[in-house]
Design a protein around this motif. Sequence first.
Motif, PDB file in Angstrom:
ATOM      1  N   MET A  93      23.317  47.305  87.300  1.00 46.00           N
ATOM      2  CA  MET A  93      24.049  46.960  86.088  1.00 46.00           C
ATOM      3  C   MET A  93      23.190  46.068  85.183  1.00 46.00           C
ATOM      4  O   MET A  93      23.177  46.243  83.957  1.00 46.00           O
ATOM      5  CB  MET A  93      25.367  46.284  86.449  1.00 46.00           C
ATOM      6  N   ILE A  94      22.469  45.125  85.775  1.00 46.19           N
ATOM      7  CA  ILE A  94      21.561  44.272  85.006  1.00 46.19           C
ATOM      8  C   ILE A  94      20.481  45.127  84.346  1.00 46.19           C
ATOM      9  O   ILE A  94      20.219  45.006  83.146  1.00 46.19           O
ATOM     10  CB  ILE A  94      20.925  43.197  85.917  1.00 46.19           C
ATOM     11  N   ASP A  95      19.868  45.997  85.132  1.00 43.78           N
ATOM     12  CA  ASP A  95      18.794  46.852  84.612  1.00 43.78           C
ATOM     13  C   ASP A  95      19.284  47.742  83.480  1.00 43.78           C
ATOM     14  O   ASP A  95      18.615  47.878  82.445  1.00 43.78           O
ATOM     15  CB  ASP A  95      18.192  47.703  85.733  1.00 43.78           C
ATOM     16  N   ALA A  96      20.452  48.347  83.650  1.00 43.04           N
ATOM     17  CA  ALA A  96      21.006  49.223  82.608  1.00 43.04           C
ATOM     18  C   ALA A  96      21.276  48.434  81.329  1.00 43.04           C
ATOM     19  O   ALA A  96      20.973  48.907  80.221  1.00 43.04           O
ATOM     20  CB  ALA A  96      22.277  49.904  83.103  1.00 43.04           C
ATOM     21  N   THR A  97      21.824  47.249  81.460  1.00 45.13           N
ATOM     22  CA  THR A  97      22.095  46.407  80.287  1.00 45.13           C
ATOM     23  C   THR A  97      20.800  46.078  79.563  1.00 45.13           C
ATOM     24  O   THR A  97      20.701  46.216  78.339  1.00 45.13           O
ATOM     25  CB  THR A  97      22.812  45.104  80.710  1.00 45.13           C
ATOM     26  N   ASN A  98      19.813  45.622  80.313  1.00 38.81           N
ATOM     27  CA  ASN A  98      18.548  45.209  79.698  1.00 38.81           C
ATOM     28  C   ASN A  98      17.781  46.371  79.075  1.00 38.81           C
ATOM     29  O   ASN A  98      17.041  46.177  78.119  1.00 38.81           O
ATOM     30  CB  ASN A  98      17.687  44.459  80.714  1.00 38.81           C
ATOM     31  N   GLN A  99      17.973  47.579  79.590  1.00 34.94           N
ATOM     32  CA  GLN A  99      17.287  48.743  79.040  1.00 34.94           C
ATOM     33  C   GLN A  99      18.030  49.371  77.862  1.00 34.94           C
ATOM     34  O   GLN A  99      17.409  49.853  76.917  1.00 34.94           O
ATOM     35  CB  GLN A  99      17.098  49.800  80.128  1.00 34.94           C
TER      36      GLN A  99
END
Length: 138
Positions: free
Chosen positions: A6-12
């Motif tokens: 979820m963090i990775d998707a948000t940041n990307q």
Amino acid sequence: MDFQAMIDATNQKNSFMRHIGITLTTMERDHAVAEAPLSRINRNLYGAVHGGMFLAMADCAAGGAARSNGMRYVTVNNSFSFFRNTKRDRLIAEGRVKSRGKTICVVAVEVLDDTGKLLCEGTFTMFCVGRQDEIPAE
């Protein structure tokens, strides 16, 4: 729940956060942290951190904390208080869910500098708009 995904998707995928340099660094159930480096572009005419940067940081942390249950949320209201500015080089916004219903989630957020000094805080009311797996493709 895979918080790192979820963090990775948000940041990307969050173009606004990427544009102003905000990164989601922590997400766990009912809690999220967003961080951003400060530079000339985050500061106002007088060299102080722009109030909009503080508010954007807080809104991103609130959204992360609300979304930690696997649902999507949008901000419908906030109350925000500024206490002091900073000459430091980094902001940290920490959001914690205070109340969660089926459609409304209330998140308290503090924005700190990198020494832990409290700069501002607020309360964000978030509205649930669906499951995260319903996010439209870019």
